[in-house]
Scaffold this motif. Structure first.
Motif, PDB file in Angstrom:
ATOM      1  N   ARG A   1       0.833  -1.206   0.000  1.00  0.00           N
ATOM      2  CA  ARG A   1       0.000   0.000   0.000  1.00  0.00           C
ATOM      3  C   ARG A   1       0.870   1.258   0.000  1.00  0.00           C
ATOM      4  NH1 ARG A   1      -4.111   2.941  -1.655  1.00  0.00           N
ATOM      5  NH2 ARG A   1      -4.866   4.420  -0.071  1.00  0.00           N
ATOM      6  N   ILE A   2       1.978   1.247   0.738  1.00  0.00           N
ATOM      7  CA  ILE A   2       2.888   2.400   0.776  1.00  0.00           C
ATOM      8  C   ILE A   2       3.469   2.646  -0.610  1.00  0.00           C
ATOM      9  CG2 ILE A   2       5.131   3.180   1.660  1.00  0.00           C
ATOM     10  CD1 ILE A   2       4.413   1.853   4.316  1.00  0.00           C
ATOM     11  N   ILE A   3       3.932   1.597  -1.271  1.00  0.00           N
ATOM     12  CA  ILE A   3       4.524   1.756  -2.606  1.00  0.00           C
ATOM     13  C   ILE A   3       3.473   2.253  -3.596  1.00  0.00           C
ATOM     14  CG2 ILE A   3       5.640   0.523  -4.499  1.00  0.00           C
ATOM     15  CD1 ILE A   3       6.813  -1.378  -2.402  1.00  0.00           C
ATOM     16  N   GLU A   4       2.268   1.719  -3.463  1.00  0.00           N
ATOM     17  CA  GLU A   4       1.187   2.128  -4.375  1.00  0.00           C
ATOM     18  C   GLU A   4       0.841   3.600  -4.187  1.00  0.00           C
ATOM     19  OE1 GLU A   4      -3.557   1.065  -5.198  1.00  0.00           O
ATOM     20  OE2 GLU A   4      -2.374  -0.074  -3.721  1.00  0.00           O
ATOM     21  N   VAL A   5       0.720   4.038  -2.928  1.00  0.00           N
ATOM     22  CA  VAL A   5       0.348   5.436  -2.664  1.00  0.00           C
ATOM     23  C   VAL A   5       1.422   6.388  -3.177  1.00  0.00           C
ATOM     24  CG1 VAL A   5       0.013   7.125  -0.833  1.00  0.00           C
ATOM     25  CG2 VAL A   5      -1.163   4.920  -0.728  1.00  0.00           C
ATOM     26  N   CYS A   6       2.691   6.065  -2.952  1.00  0.00           N
ATOM     27  CA  CYS A   6       3.783   6.967  -3.366  1.00  0.00           C
ATOM     28  C   CYS A   6       3.850   7.124  -4.882  1.00  0.00           C
ATOM     29  CB  CYS A   6       5.119   6.436  -2.849  1.00  0.00           C
ATOM     30  SG  CYS A   6       5.301   6.583  -1.055  1.00  0.00           S
ATOM     31  N   ASN A   7       3.322   6.152  -5.637  1.00  0.00           N
ATOM     32  CA  ASN A   7       3.396   6.223  -7.088  1.00  0.00           C
ATOM     33  C   ASN A   7       2.079   6.673  -7.734  1.00  0.00           C
ATOM     34  OD1 ASN A   7       6.166   5.260  -7.680  1.00  0.00           O
ATOM     35  ND2 ASN A   7       5.465   3.407  -6.637  1.00  0.00           N
ATOM     36  N   LEU A   8       1.120   7.112  -6.895  1.00  0.00           N
ATOM     37  CA  LEU A   8      -0.103   7.690  -7.458  1.00  0.00           C
ATOM     38  C   LEU A   8       0.212   9.015  -8.157  1.00  0.00           C
ATOM     39  CD1 LEU A   8      -2.653   7.052  -4.545  1.00  0.00           C
ATOM     40  CD2 LEU A   8      -2.505   5.852  -6.751  1.00  0.00           C
ATOM     41  N   PRO A   9      -0.553   9.402  -9.163  1.00  0.00           N
ATOM     42  CA  PRO A   9      -0.250  10.651  -9.899  1.00  0.00           C
ATOM     43  C   PRO A   9      -0.156  11.886  -9.016  1.00  0.00           C
ATOM     44  CG  PRO A   9      -1.883   9.347 -11.064  1.00  0.00           C
ATOM     45  CD  PRO A   9      -1.690   8.656  -9.759  1.00  0.00           C
ATOM     46  N   GLU A  10      -1.000  11.971  -7.984  1.00  0.00           N
ATOM     47  CA  GLU A  10      -0.970  13.182  -7.161  1.00  0.00           C
ATOM     48  C   GLU A  10       0.228  13.232  -6.221  1.00  0.00           C
ATOM     49  OE1 GLU A  10      -4.095  13.193  -4.154  1.00  0.00           O
ATOM     50  OE2 GLU A  10      -4.600  11.134  -4.781  1.00  0.00           O
ATOM     51  N   TYR A  11       0.918  12.073  -5.991  1.00  0.00           N
ATOM     52  CA  TYR A  11       2.063  12.036  -5.088  1.00  0.00           C
ATOM     53  C   TYR A  11       3.369  11.681  -5.795  1.00  0.00           C
ATOM     54  CZ  TYR A  11      -1.728  11.640  -1.644  1.00  0.00           C
ATOM     55  OH  TYR A  11      -2.857  11.836  -0.898  1.00  0.00           O
ATOM     56  N   LYS A  12       3.360  11.544  -7.098  1.00  0.00           N
ATOM     57  CA  LYS A  12       4.507  10.993  -7.804  1.00  0.00           C
ATOM     58  C   LYS A  12       5.769  11.859  -7.670  1.00  0.00           C
ATOM     59  CE  LYS A  12       3.057  13.093 -12.192  1.00  0.00           C
ATOM     60  NZ  LYS A  12       2.661  12.817 -13.589  1.00  0.00           N
ATOM     61  N   SER A  13       5.624  13.155  -7.477  1.00  0.00           N
ATOM     62  CA  SER A  13       6.783  14.050  -7.392  1.00  0.00           C
ATOM     63  C   SER A  13       7.022  14.564  -5.982  1.00  0.00           C
ATOM     64  CB  SER A  13       6.621  15.237  -8.352  1.00  0.00           C
ATOM     65  OG  SER A  13       6.544  14.806  -9.693  1.00  0.00           O
ATOM     66  N   LEU A  14       6.362  13.983  -5.006  1.00  0.00           N
ATOM     67  CA  LEU A  14       6.476  14.454  -3.633  1.00  0.00           C
ATOM     68  C   LEU A  14       7.286  13.476  -2.784  1.00  0.00           C
ATOM     69  CD1 LEU A  14       2.828  15.685  -2.992  1.00  0.00           C
ATOM     70  CD2 LEU A  14       4.821  17.042  -3.677  1.00  0.00           C
ATOM     71  N   PRO A  15       8.005  13.989  -1.814  1.00  0.00           N
ATOM     72  CA  PRO A  15       8.735  13.107  -0.887  1.00  0.00           C
ATOM     73  C   PRO A  15       7.796  12.616   0.211  1.00  0.00           C
ATOM     74  CG  PRO A  15       9.206  15.375  -0.368  1.00  0.00           C
ATOM     75  CD  PRO A  15       8.331  15.404  -1.589  1.00  0.00           C
TER      76      PRO A  15
ATOM     77  N   ILE B   1       3.992  13.565   1.742  1.00  0.00           N
ATOM     78  CA  ILE B   1       2.901  12.600   1.481  1.00  0.00           C
ATOM     79  C   ILE B   1       2.174  12.243   2.774  1.00  0.00           C
ATOM     80  CG2 ILE B   1       2.377  10.267   0.682  1.00  0.00           C
ATOM     81  CD1 ILE B   1       4.705  10.519  -1.268  1.00  0.00           C
ATOM     82  N   VAL B   2       2.921  11.982   3.851  1.00  0.00           N
ATOM     83  CA  VAL B   2       2.300  11.557   5.103  1.00  0.00           C
ATOM     84  C   VAL B   2       1.376  12.630   5.665  1.00  0.00           C
ATOM     85  CG1 VAL B   2       2.770  10.882   7.493  1.00  0.00           C
ATOM     86  CG2 VAL B   2       4.137   9.907   5.632  1.00  0.00           C
ATOM     87  N   PRO B   3       1.765  13.925   5.738  1.00  0.00           N
ATOM     88  CA  PRO B   3       0.810  14.936   6.217  1.00  0.00           C
ATOM     89  C   PRO B   3      -0.409  15.094   5.307  1.00  0.00           C
ATOM     90  CG  PRO B   3       3.051  15.761   6.359  1.00  0.00           C
ATOM     91  CD  PRO B   3       3.105  14.498   5.577  1.00  0.00           C
ATOM     92  N   MET B   4      -0.221  14.963   3.983  1.00  0.00           N
ATOM     93  CA  MET B   4      -1.356  15.078   3.063  1.00  0.00           C
ATOM     94  C   MET B   4      -2.342  13.937   3.275  1.00  0.00           C
ATOM     95  SD  MET B   4       0.634  16.337  -0.402  1.00  0.00           S
ATOM     96  CE  MET B   4      -0.872  16.398  -1.377  1.00  0.00           C
ATOM     97  N   LEU B   5      -1.837  12.721   3.547  1.00  0.00           N
ATOM     98  CA  LEU B   5      -2.731  11.606   3.844  1.00  0.00           C
ATOM     99  C   LEU B   5      -3.476  11.847   5.157  1.00  0.00           C
ATOM    100  CD1 LEU B   5      -0.467   8.546   2.878  1.00  0.00           C
ATOM    101  CD2 LEU B   5      -2.478   9.377   1.659  1.00  0.00           C
TER     102      LEU B   5
END
Length: 524
Positions: free
Chosen positions: A240-254, A258-262
């Motif tokens: 799930r972590i790998i999937e979320v990090c590679n979503l279009p809205e998070y693809k360029s974010l560290p 990502i964690v605060p946005m979630l």
């Protein structure tokens, strides 16, 4: 009636004893103490068991009591201590052994002893046993100290470090062997283990493992492999972590964003560090974009000055003018060994040409003809300009530069500029012109080189140290302080002030030199 201290009595009685062997009449003439008092002191020390003979000039003429006192005093001494005792008393070991044999022979020849003699003999034997017991204890302690000293030279390379560290099987067996050797030599197991940095229970556990399996190994890795942490992420959560990090809205974010946005969306998967760890495991943590990887600048090489004109430090500082935003530039060169200002100039702009001319003039003024002079500076453009570097190469001067944005690498020039701008004579108003600035700096340099007592060089002037006059000055100060202490010793609780010459001045010293200097400063 005069009262004498115990220390004074000790010194006087010591003069009666060998090898001084002074007579009571002679001591009376030297010290003024009355002869009855001296006889009384001698008898007191004889009654206390000290050997204070009436005829110290010839040991063979001593009384039986004095010879017996010597035999008792030396009964608990080993061979080396007995040798030192004989040299101090002016005796031979053979004499003491002969007196001991005579004393024992006398006891045997006496036959039946009276009640008082039997009590004295019993008390003497008791004292002898106590002395022998104490001697054995001291010999055992000495043997343990020697064994631990030998062990300390070997243990750091085997078990050195903090508690809980991993020790290989080979080092464990070597540690057990060294501890066994130390115990055979006289050391206690607890002391040997403490010196090795392990607990006595740890040693017993190793010995038990060795007897059971002929091998000593660390079982913590095996136990850790069988133990599953309660907070371990499941495979589903990792995916799930790998999937979320590679979503279009998070693809360029560290992960730090990502964690605060979630969390703003009401979702929590794992911490930021867990995100980074999972991404690193699948090789998805890499530097991206135009940002360069951080560089670690190496500390500049350290140089040690043992005399003048070996290492110079130079820099440029601003001097305010009457025109807002316009400055005069002071180029200043300092010898770090003597702290003397060997060269300076003031110009209206910074340039490598002005710097190279100043270096050339200063080398001529200081009669620098041999290669090897080190010139240290920061990383400014005048310091690293092509003209400046070409001049240094032509003169045989070795350039040295500070790390970028690290002022501590050029401390001598920074300290000198601080002294210059905080001296009481520094003008409160900006300089009215270039000539006014040069005139003031000229007066400052004259004061600094010839009048200012510098705290880092034992409060002599830079010119005195540069020219070699400091040795005479410091020796004269030692004589003055020594005479003052001799005249009134009550004012000194220890030694006189340290006026020894400072032999070494380091530029960017290594860690070991800096640590030693800090240690000496704490001791002082």
């Amino acid at each position: 009636m005069a009262r004498y201290s115990q220390e004074f009595k000790e010194k006087i009685v010591q003069k009666m004893m060998p090898p001084n062997a002074q007579s009571i009449a002679q001591i009376h003439r030297d010290t003024g103490v009355s002869e009855p008092t001296l006889y009384n002191w001698r008898n007191q020390y004889k009654n206390a068991g000290r050997a204070v003979p009436a005829d110290p000039s010839n040991p063979e003429n001593w009384s039986a009591e004095d010879k017996l006192a010597v035999v008792i005093e030396t009964a608990c001494l080993n061979e080396q201590a007995l040798s030192e005792y004989c040299r101090k008393k002016g005796l031979y070991v053979e004499q003491i052994n002969r007196w001991k044999e005579l004393a024992l022979g006398g006891y045997e020849a006496r036959g039946r002893l009276s009640a008082n003699e039997r009590r004295e003999l019993k008390q003497t034997k008791k004292q002898k046993r106590q002395i022998e017991k104490e001697l054995k204890r001291k010999e055992k302690a000495l043997a343990e100290t020697a064994a631990l000293l030998v062990l300390s030279k070997k243990c750091n390379a085997i078990c050195g470090g903090k508690r809980g560290r991993l020790i290989s099987s080979e080092n464990r067996q070597m540690a057990m062997k060294l501890i066994e050797e130390a115990m055979i030599a006289g050391a206690r197991q607890v002391q040997a283990c403490q010196l090795m940095g392990i607990d006595a229970r740890t040693l017993r556990r190793w010995q038990k493992q060795l007897l059971a399996s002929q091998e000593v190994r660390d079982q913590r890795k095996t136990a850790a492999a069988d133990r599953v942490p309660a907070n371990k992420l499941s495979e589903t959560e990792k995916e799930r972590i790998i999937e979320v990090c590679n979503l279009p809205e998070y693809k360029s974010l560290p992960p730090s964003q990502i964690v605060p946005m979630l969390a703003d969306k009401g979702e929590y998967i794992a911490s930021e560090s867990s995100f980074y760890r999972i991404l690193s495991a699948v090789n998805q943590v890499n530097r991206r974009g135009r940002a360069q990887r951080p560089k670690n600048s190496m500390k500049p090489k350290g140089y040690n000055a043992t005399g003048p004109n070996q290492i110079w430090s130079w820099d440029i500082t601003y001097l305010a003018s009457t025109v807002r935003g316009t400055f005069y530039y002071l180029y200043l060169i300092e010898d770090i060994f003597s702290r003397k200002i060997v060269g300076w100039e003031i110009h209206e702009r910074e340039s490598a040409e002005h710097a190279s001319q100043l270096i050339r003039k200063t080398c001529l003024a200081e009669n620098i003809h041999q290669e090897g002079l080190v010139l240290h500076s920061d990383n400014g453009s005048p310091m690293k300009g092509a003209t400046m570097l070409a001049t240094l190469q032509k003169l045989g001067v070795v350039p040295s530069f500070s790390r970028p944005s690290v002022s501590d690498d050029n401390p001598f020039s920074e300290s000198l500029f601080r002294t210059l701008k905080y001296t009481p004579s520094f003008p409160n108003q900006p300089f009215g012109g270039l000539d006014a600035a040069r005139e003031w700096v000229h007066s400052f340099v004259e004061w600094y080189n010839h009048q200012h007592r510098h705290s880092a060089i034992r409060y002599v002037t830079p010119n005195q140290r540069h020219s070699g006059e400091e040795m005479t000055i410091l020796e004269q100060r030692k004589e003055v302080y020594g005479a003052a202490k001799e005249k009134n010793p009550a004012r000194w609780s220890g030694q006189i002030r340290n006026w020894n010459r400072i032999e070494n001045v380091w530029l960017n010293p290594p860690k070991d030199v800096r640590a030693e200097a800090q240690k000496l400063a704490l001791v002082a």
